[in-house]
Design a protein around this motif. Structure first.
Motif, mmCIF file in Angstrom:
data_model
loop_
_atom_site.group_PDB
_atom_site.id
_atom_site.type_symbol
_atom_site.label_atom_id
_atom_site.label_comp_id
_atom_site.label_asym_id
_atom_site.label_seq_id
_atom_site.Cartn_x
_atom_site.Cartn_y
_atom_site.Cartn_z
ATOM 1 N N THR A 230 10.673 41.085 13.657
ATOM 2 C CA THR A 230 11.219 42.424 13.904
ATOM 3 C C THR A 230 10.256 43.496 13.425
ATOM 4 N N ARG A 231 9.706 43.304 12.252
ATOM 5 C CA ARG A 231 8.751 44.272 11.715
ATOM 6 C C ARG A 231 7.494 44.331 12.584
ATOM 7 N N PHE A 232 7.056 43.180 13.052
ATOM 8 C CA PHE A 232 5.885 43.125 13.930
ATOM 9 C C PHE A 232 6.127 43.932 15.204
ATOM 10 N N ASN A 233 7.306 43.755 15.792
ATOM 11 C CA ASN A 233 7.625 44.483 17.020
ATOM 12 C C ASN A 233 7.821 45.972 16.762
ATOM 13 N N ASP A 234 8.396 46.310 15.615
ATOM 14 C CA ASP A 234 8.626 47.719 15.299
ATOM 15 C C ASP A 234 7.321 48.474 15.063
ATOM 16 N N SER A 235 6.295 47.773 14.639
ATOM 17 C CA SER A 235 5.031 48.434 14.309
ATOM 18 C C SER A 235 4.018 48.364 15.444
ATOM 19 N N VAL A 236 4.456 47.947 16.626
ATOM 20 C CA VAL A 236 3.538 47.795 17.749
ATOM 21 C C VAL A 236 3.007 49.159 18.190
ATOM 22 N N ALA A 237 1.801 49.157 18.729
ATOM 23 C CA ALA A 237 1.214 50.398 19.250
ATOM 24 C C ALA A 237 1.981 50.852 20.481
ATOM 25 N N ARG A 238 2.071 52.150 20.608
ATOM 26 C CA ARG A 238 2.739 52.736 21.779
ATOM 27 C C ARG A 238 1.791 53.730 22.419
ATOM 28 N N PRO A 239 1.212 53.346 23.590
ATOM 29 C CA PRO A 239 1.372 52.076 24.301
ATOM 30 C C PRO A 239 0.565 50.974 23.640
ATOM 31 N N ASP A 240 0.979 49.735 23.870
ATOM 32 C CA ASP A 240 0.297 48.594 23.267
ATOM 33 C C ASP A 240 -0.881 48.195 24.146
ATOM 34 N N LEU A 241 -1.856 49.062 24.200
ATOM 35 C CA LEU A 241 -3.036 48.874 25.028
ATOM 36 C C LEU A 241 -4.279 49.179 24.210
ATOM 37 N N ARG A 242 -5.368 48.549 24.566
ATOM 38 C CA ARG A 242 -6.604 48.750 23.821
ATOM 39 C C ARG A 242 -6.976 50.225 23.807
ATOM 40 N N PHE A 243 -7.379 50.700 22.606
ATOM 41 C CA PHE A 243 -7.672 52.115 22.383
ATOM 42 C C PHE A 243 -6.458 52.948 22.793
ATOM 43 N N HIS A 244 -5.338 52.644 22.164
ATOM 44 C CA HIS A 244 -4.071 53.275 22.553
ATOM 45 C C HIS A 244 -4.110 54.782 22.389
ATOM 46 N N TYR A 245 -4.954 55.273 21.486
ATOM 47 C CA TYR A 245 -5.022 56.717 21.248
ATOM 48 C C TYR A 245 -5.598 57.464 22.448
ATOM 49 N N ARG A 246 -6.338 56.786 23.303
ATOM 50 C CA ARG A 246 -6.836 57.437 24.509
ATOM 51 C C ARG A 246 -5.681 57.761 25.453
ATOM 52 N N TYR A 247 -4.691 56.879 25.486
ATOM 53 C CA TYR A 247 -3.510 57.141 26.307
ATOM 54 C C TYR A 247 -2.703 58.291 25.707
ATOM 55 N N ILE A 248 -2.648 58.329 24.379
ATOM 56 C CA ILE A 248 -1.973 59.454 23.727
ATOM 57 C C ILE A 248 -2.680 60.755 24.072
ATOM 58 N N ALA A 249 -4.009 60.731 24.034
ATOM 59 C CA ALA A 249 -4.780 61.923 24.379
ATOM 60 C C ALA A 249 -4.506 62.345 25.813
ATOM 61 N N ALA A 250 -4.499 61.376 26.723
ATOM 62 C CA ALA A 250 -4.248 61.698 28.132
ATOM 63 C C ALA A 250 -2.837 62.242 28.324
ATOM 64 N N ASP A 251 -1.871 61.665 27.592
ATOM 65 C CA ASP A 251 -0.499 62.172 27.676
ATOM 66 C C ASP A 251 -0.410 63.620 27.197
#
Length: 802
Positions: free
Chosen positions: A651-672
Motif C-alpha cells: 500500500t505504501r509503495f502504491n501510495d508513493s508512486v510517481a504521478r505520472p509513473d513515467l520516466r522523468f515524470h517531472y517533464r510531464y508535470i512541466a508540460a501540464d
C-alpha cells in the motif's frame, strides 16, 4: 629469487582473465530486496580469504610482500636491496656481473661480509641452473602447454640436472653468511637462510625416490625455519622471504606415494594426485600454507583454495584429514564459500559427504562448530545445525539460528536471533572474530529485510542505513566481478517508497545530520564531479519528497546551502522558493495573464530542474545515476509480489508512486503546467502558441518510454509522451494563431510574450465594450430617456409634498 612465488603468480594469472571480462559495462550491485526469500534463506558465511587467514593467525609481525594481483600498472620494481646505501647498492650491481662467486668475493671486500658472501652465493646458484633447457625445466607431471609455463616460472625447482660444483659453491657461500655472528649477518642472514632452503628444495625434488630425498627435504625445512627465526629477531627481510618460506616449505610435503609431486599444474588438471599424498604430509602442508595465509599472503589463500578443491574430489582423503582442526576448518570454509550447494539443479554430494565425515569423527572434535553449523544448514541438516550452534555461541551461530527460525516461519524468533548476533559483533581488528566486516554488514542488511517482513518499516530503515553507513561511500559495495551488495540502494528504496514523508523526516532529523558546509573553491575544476556523502544524499532525497508533497518551506532545510555544483548549477533552495511562489501565483495572481505567466514560470523550473528538486531517487527518474539509465536500483511492482512483502508495504509503495509513473515524470508535470498556462491565455495570442510549442518540445525531448517494469525494455506501442505531443499540437492547430515558426513546432519556439497577451486582452475588452454599445444604441437611448422621466416625476412629487 623472483621465481619464489611462481605458484602465486600462476594462480593470479588464471584469475585475471575472468576479472577483466566482468569489468565491462555498468556495474549494479545486487540488492537484498530484489529477492527477499533468497536473501533470508542464504547461508551465513564469510569469505574464503577471511576464514583461511584465521586458521593459524600470526603471532609475530612478519608480513607477506606480494604484488597486487589486480594492479595492472607497469610500476618500476622496487630496489632489490633498499637496506643498503646507494654506494653499496651500486657495488652490488657491479658484482652481479661477475662470472663466479669467487670473483665477486675477491672484488667485494669493501662490502659487509654478509652482503659479499650472499652475492657470491646468488651468482653461483644462478650458474648451477644456467645450462637447463626447456625440456629440463619440465617436471614429471608437466605434460601440457599451460603446465610448461608454470614449470618455466619455477625453473630452480624443475632443473633436474644442475651444475653440481656451482651448487656446492652456492651452498657454501650461503652457509658462510648464516655462520657469521648475529650482529654481522643482519643484512643478509634471512636471505641466505632462505636461499639455502631453496637450494635444498631443488635437490630434494631431484632426489625423489632415492635415500637422499628425506635428508634434503629436512635440510630445506630447517633452512626455511631459520629464515623465519632470523626475520622475527630483526634481520632484514624487505622482500618478505620469511613469509614466502612457509609456502616453499609446504610444497615439499605434497609428494604422492607414486613419486610424483602434486604441484600447481597437477592440481588444476584434475589428475587426482592429491589422493596419493600421505594424509599426515597433506595436513602438514595445509598447516604451513595456513601459517603463510595468517601473515597476509594472497598466494597462500589461492594455494589453499586449489588444495581444498582437490581434496573434496577425493572422499578417502577427506575422511583421512578431517580429524585435524586446521584441515577440517579449511574444508568447511571452502565448502561454504566456494562450492555451490546445487549443480545442474541437483545437490552437490560433496557437501553432505564432508558433514558426514566430520560427524563420524565426532562432534566433540569439531574445530569450529559455528562454521560447521552453517554448512549443516546449507545441506538441510537443520537438527544438526541447531546442535552445533549451541556448542559455539557467537554472532555466526546466532545468525544460523536466525536462518533456522526463518525456516520454521518464526519471524519473531528470527528477529531475536539477529539481534543476538548484532550484539555480539566482534571488533574489526579481532584476529579471532567469527564474522568478517562484510558479513556483519550483510547480517545488518538482512535485519532490515526481516523488519520489513514484520511491518516494522522505520526499524528496517534503521538497519539498512546502518549497513549502508558501515560500508561507506554511497552505501553500496562493488566487487571485482561487477556486482556486490546495494545497501545504499535498498536504504533509498525504503526511504522513498516505504516510509511516509513524516516518518522519513523524523528519521533524518534524528539520525542524518548534514555535512559541514565547505566554501567552494573556484579553482577546483572537479568540484561538480565529487561524490555526495551518503547522509547528504539521503537528505536530498527527503527534500525532493517534500517538494513532491507540496511542503516547500519544510523542504528548504534539506537542500544544500547555497550553490553546490555537485547537485546543480543553481542554488536549489532559491529555485524551490521560486517554484513555490510561481505555483501560488498560478492560482492567486490578480489577473488571468498573471496566473498564466506564473504557471509557465513554474513549468520552466520543473523542466529545467525537475530532476534536482522533485526527481525520484530511483524509479521512474533515477536521480541516483543522473537519469542516464532506467534501471540499476529500486524495486518494481513485480518484485513487490514476492515473499516477505506485507500488504502494508504494498500500500505504501502504491501510495508513493510517481504521478505520472513515467520516466522523468517531472517533464510531464512541466508540460501540464504549460498546458494549464495556455488555458488562461487568449487562444490567438503569440503567448498561447509559444507555451503550447514549449510543452510539445519538452515531450519531444524524450526519452523513449518503456514499460513500467525497468527490467522490461520493450518500447510501448504508443507512449504517453507521443500521445501528448499529438494532443498539444492538435490544440494549437484548432485554437492557436498562425506563427511563422510553427512549421517546426516544438523544436523552434519563441518565448511567450505575456505583455503582448495583456495588451491583447485589454484591446479585446475595449472592443467588446464598443461593440456592445454600437449594437444596443437605440435601447440605450430609450433607457436613458426613461430614467430622465422617472427622475422628473420624483422631483415634482417632492415639491408638492413640500
Amino acid at each position: 629469487m623472483n621465481g619464489r612465488k611462481s605458484v602465486t603468480a600462476a594462480v593470479i594469472a588464471s584469475l585475471l582473465a575472468g576479472a577483466v571480462a566482468w569489468a565491462c559495462g555498468p556495474m549494479f550491485p545486487n540488492q537484498l530486496l530484489d529477492d527477499r526469500g533468497a536473501t533470508l534463506k542464504a547461508v551465513p558465511q564469510n569469505t574464503f580469504a577471511f576464514e583461511v587467514a584465521r586458521l593459524l593467525p600470526a603471532t609475530d609481525k612478519l608480513l607477506a610482500v606480494e604484488a597486487d594481483p589486480y594492479d595492472y600498472s607497469e610500476k618500476p620494481n622496487a630496489a632489490t636491496m633498499p637496506d643498503l646505501t646507494k654506494e653499496q647498492a651500486k657495488r652490488v650491481d657491479t658484482l652481479r656481473d661477475s662470472e663466479t662467486g669467487a670473483i665477486a668475493i675477491e672484488n667485494g671486500k669493501d662490502l659487509p661480509d654478509d652482503v659479499r658472501w650472499y652475492v657470491a652465493g646468488a651468482i653461483d646458484y644462478s650458474r648451477s641452473n644456467a645450462a637447463c633447457t626447456d625440456e629440463d625445466l619440465s617436471s614429471p607431471n608437466d605434460d601440457a602447454e599451460e603446465a610448461m609455463k608454470h614449470a618455466r616460472a619455477a625453473a630452480r625447482h624443475a632443473c633436474r640436472d644442475p651444475n653440481g660444483d656451482a651448487m656446492d659453491q652456492a651452498l657454501a657461500n650461503f652457509q658462510k653468511v648464516t655462520a657469521l655472528p648475529a650482529d654481522q649477518s643482519v643484512l643478509r642472514g634471512v636471505w641466505a637462510a632462505y636461499m639455502l632452503g631453496e637450494a635444498h628444495s631443488q635437490l630434494a625434488y631431484n632426489a625423489v625416490g632415492t635415500p637422499a630425498f628425506a635428508g634434503e627435504r629436512d635440510a630445506a625445512a630447517k633452512a626455511f625455519a631459520e629464515a623465519r627465526t632470523r626475520a622475527v629477531a630483526g634481520g632484514s627481510d624487505n622482500e618478505g622471504l620469511a613469509v614466502a618460506s612457509f609456502g616453499e616449505e609446504a610444497r615439499l610435503w605434497l609428494l604422492g606415494s607414486d613419486g610424483h609431486y602434486c604441484d600447481w599444474s597437477a592440481l588444476n588438471s584434475g589428475s587426482g594426485c592429491i589422493a596419493a599424498v600421505k594424509p599426515a604430509d597433506l595436513k602438514h602442508a595445509i598447516a604451513l600454507y595456513a601459517a603463510q595465509a595468517g601473515h597476509g599472503s594472497y598466494g597462500a589463500v589461492q594455494s589453499l583454495s586449489v588444495i581444498a578443491e582437490a581434496v573434496l574430489h577425493a572422499p578417502e582423503q577427506v575422511a583421512a584429514i578431517v580429524d585435524g582442526p586446521v584441515s577440517q576448518r579449511l574444508l568447511v570454509a571452502y565448502a561454504l564459500a566456494r562450492v555451490d550447494a546445487r549443480v545442474d539443479g541437483k545437490p552437490d554430494d560433496r557437501l553432505a559427504d564432508l558433514v558426514a565425515a566430520i560427524e563420524k569423527v565426532g562432534l566433540d572434535k569439531v574445530a569450529a562448530a559455528d562454521r560447521l553449523a552453517a554448512l549443516a544448514y546449507q545441506t538441510g541438516r537443520y537438527d544438526l545445525a541447531a546442535k552445533l550452534t549451541a556448542k559455539a555461541p557467537g554472532p555466526l551461530a546466532s545468525w544460523v539460528n536466525a536462518k533456522l527460525a526463518l525456516q520454521k516461519g518464526d519471524l519473531a524468533a528470527a528477529a531475536a536471533a539477529y539481534a543476538d548476533a548484532a550484539r555480539a559483533f566482534p571488533k574489526a581488528d579481532d584476529p579471532k572474530a567469527s564474522l568478517a566486516p562484510a558479513s556483519a554488514h550483510l547480517l545488518t542488511g538482512e535485519q532490515g529485510v526481516l523488519a520489513l517482513a514484520r511491518g516494522e518499516y522505520v526499524e528496517a530503515m534503521n538497519h539498512m542505513f546502518d549497513a549502508a553507513t558501515a560500508v561507506g561511500g554511497n552505501g553500496n559495495v562493488y566487487d571485482d566481478y561487477g556486482s556486490g551488495v546495494g545497501y545504499g540502494n535498498d536504504m533509498a528504496f525504503i526511504g522513498e517508497r516505504v516510509l511516509t514523508v513524516d516518518e522519513l523526516k523524523s528519521f533524518v532529523d534524528a539520525r542524518v545530520p548534514a555535512s559541514p558546509v565547505v566554501k567552494p573553491d573556484p579553482s577546483d575544476k572537479e568540484a561538480a564531479y565529487r561524490p555526495i556523502p551518503l547522509n547528504d544524499r539521503l537528505r536530498w532525497l527527503l527534500a525532493r519528497r517534500l517538494v513532491r508533497a507540496g511542503q516547500f518551506d519544510e523542504a528548504l532545510a534539506y537542500f544544500p546551502e547555497g550553490k553546490d555544483e555537485r547537485y546543480a548549477d543553481v542554488d536549489l533552495r532559491e529555485t524551490v522558493r521560486d517554484y513555490a511562489k510561481d505555483l501560488h501565483d498560478g492560482d492567486h495572481a490578480w489577473t488571468d495573464i498573471g496566473k498564466a505567466e506564473a504557471r509557465y514560470k513554474a513549468a520552466v523550473i520543473a523542466r529545467g530542474y525537475g530532476m534536482e528538486i522533485m526527481g525520484y531517487e530511483q524509479s521512474p527518474d533515477y536521480t541516483d545515476n543522473g537519469g542516464g539509465l532506467q534501471c540499476g536500483s529500486g524495486q518494481s511492482g513485480a518484485s513487490m509480489k514476492g515473499p516477505y512483502v506485507t500488504e502494508g508495504e504494498r500500500t505504501r509503495f502504491n501510495d508513493s508512486v510517481a504521478r505520472p509513473d513515467l520516466r522523468f515524470h517531472y517533464r510531464y508535470i512541466a508540460a501540464d503546467k504549460a498546458n494549464a498556462s495556455a488555458d488562461l491565455l487568449p487562444p490567438r495570442s503569440q503567448a498561447f502558441a509559444a507555451v503550447m510549442c514549449k510543452a510539445t518540445g519538452w515531450m519531444q525531448d524524450g526519452p523513449a518510454s518503456y514499460m513500467p517494469d525497468p527490467e522490461d525494455c520493450t518500447p510501448v506501442v504508443v507512449s504517453e509522451r507521443e500521445k501528448r505531443i499529438g494532443q498539444y499540437y492538435d490544440r494549437y492547430v484548432k485554437q492557436g494563431p498562425y506563427v511563422d515558426w510553427a512549421e517546426d513546432f516544438g523544436r523552434n519556439c519563441e518565448e511567450p510574450d505575456f505583455d503582448r497577451a495583456r495588451q491583447m486582452v485589454k484591446a479585446q475588452r475595449i472592443a467588446a465594450v464598443k461593440h456592445f454599445i454600437r449594437r444596443n444604441l437605440p435601447y440605450e437611448i430609450g433607457a436613458f430617456v426613461l430614467v430622465l422621466a422617472l427622475a422628473g416625476v420624483l422631483i415634482v412629487r417632492r415639491r408638492r409634498k413640500a
